[in-house]
Design a protein around this motif. Structure first.
Motif, PDB file in Angstrom:
ATOM      1  N   ARG A 119     -32.312  20.659 -33.018  1.00  0.00           N
ATOM      2  CA  ARG A 119     -31.146  20.052 -32.368  1.00  0.00           C
ATOM      3  C   ARG A 119     -30.278  21.108 -31.699  1.00  0.00           C
ATOM      4  O   ARG A 119     -29.761  20.901 -30.613  1.00  0.00           O
ATOM      5  CB  ARG A 119     -30.322  19.278 -33.399  1.00  0.00           C
ATOM      6  N   ASN A 171     -32.056  22.362 -28.514  1.00  0.00           N
ATOM      7  CA  ASN A 171     -32.011  21.356 -27.451  1.00  0.00           C
ATOM      8  C   ASN A 171     -30.614  21.234 -26.854  1.00  0.00           C
ATOM      9  O   ASN A 171     -30.470  20.947 -25.667  1.00  0.00           O
ATOM     10  CB  ASN A 171     -32.473  20.002 -27.971  1.00  0.00           C
ATOM     11  N   ALA A 172     -29.573  21.446 -27.643  1.00  0.00           N
ATOM     12  CA  ALA A 172     -28.197  21.343 -27.160  1.00  0.00           C
ATOM     13  C   ALA A 172     -27.739  22.624 -26.456  1.00  0.00           C
ATOM     14  O   ALA A 172     -26.755  22.608 -25.732  1.00  0.00           O
ATOM     15  CB  ALA A 172     -27.263  21.038 -28.317  1.00  0.00           C
ATOM     16  N   HIS A 173     -28.463  23.707 -26.654  1.00  0.00           N
ATOM     17  CA  HIS A 173     -28.088  25.010 -26.100  1.00  0.00           C
ATOM     18  C   HIS A 173     -28.553  25.116 -24.648  1.00  0.00           C
ATOM     19  O   HIS A 173     -29.697  24.784 -24.332  1.00  0.00           O
ATOM     20  CB  HIS A 173     -28.732  26.118 -26.942  1.00  0.00           C
ATOM     21  N   ASP A 174     -27.657  25.581 -23.766  1.00  0.00           N
ATOM     22  CA  ASP A 174     -27.999  25.741 -22.361  1.00  0.00           C
ATOM     23  C   ASP A 174     -28.627  27.118 -22.151  1.00  0.00           C
ATOM     24  O   ASP A 174     -27.942  28.144 -22.179  1.00  0.00           O
ATOM     25  CB  ASP A 174     -26.748  25.589 -21.507  1.00  0.00           C
TER      26      ASP A 174
END
Length: 63
Positions: free
Chosen positions: A20, A23-26
């Motif tokens: 998670r 996936n949330a990290h740019d």
């Protein structure tokens, strides 16, 4: 020696938390996350020591 039966639930939760976060990290702005940030083995339920009384259990503490 430990009193916990398995690390499976801990590992499953930590891998989910890592997925998670990744996936949330740019990744276009920053570097990738370090895998060591998640699932530290010393935080697992099987980590730790257990005190054994040598007088009560001489067969375990024979050496």
């Amino acid at each position: 020696m430990t009193t916990a039966a398995s690390d499976k639930a801990f590992k499953k939760a930590e891998h989910k938390r890592a997925r998670r976060a990744v996936n949330a990290h740019d990744l276009t702005l920053d570097d990738a996350l370090v895998s060591k940030e998640f699932g530290a083995p010393w935080g697992a339920p099987k980590d730790g020591k257990q005190w054994i009384d040598a007088r009560r259990f001489p067969e375990i503490m024979r050496k």
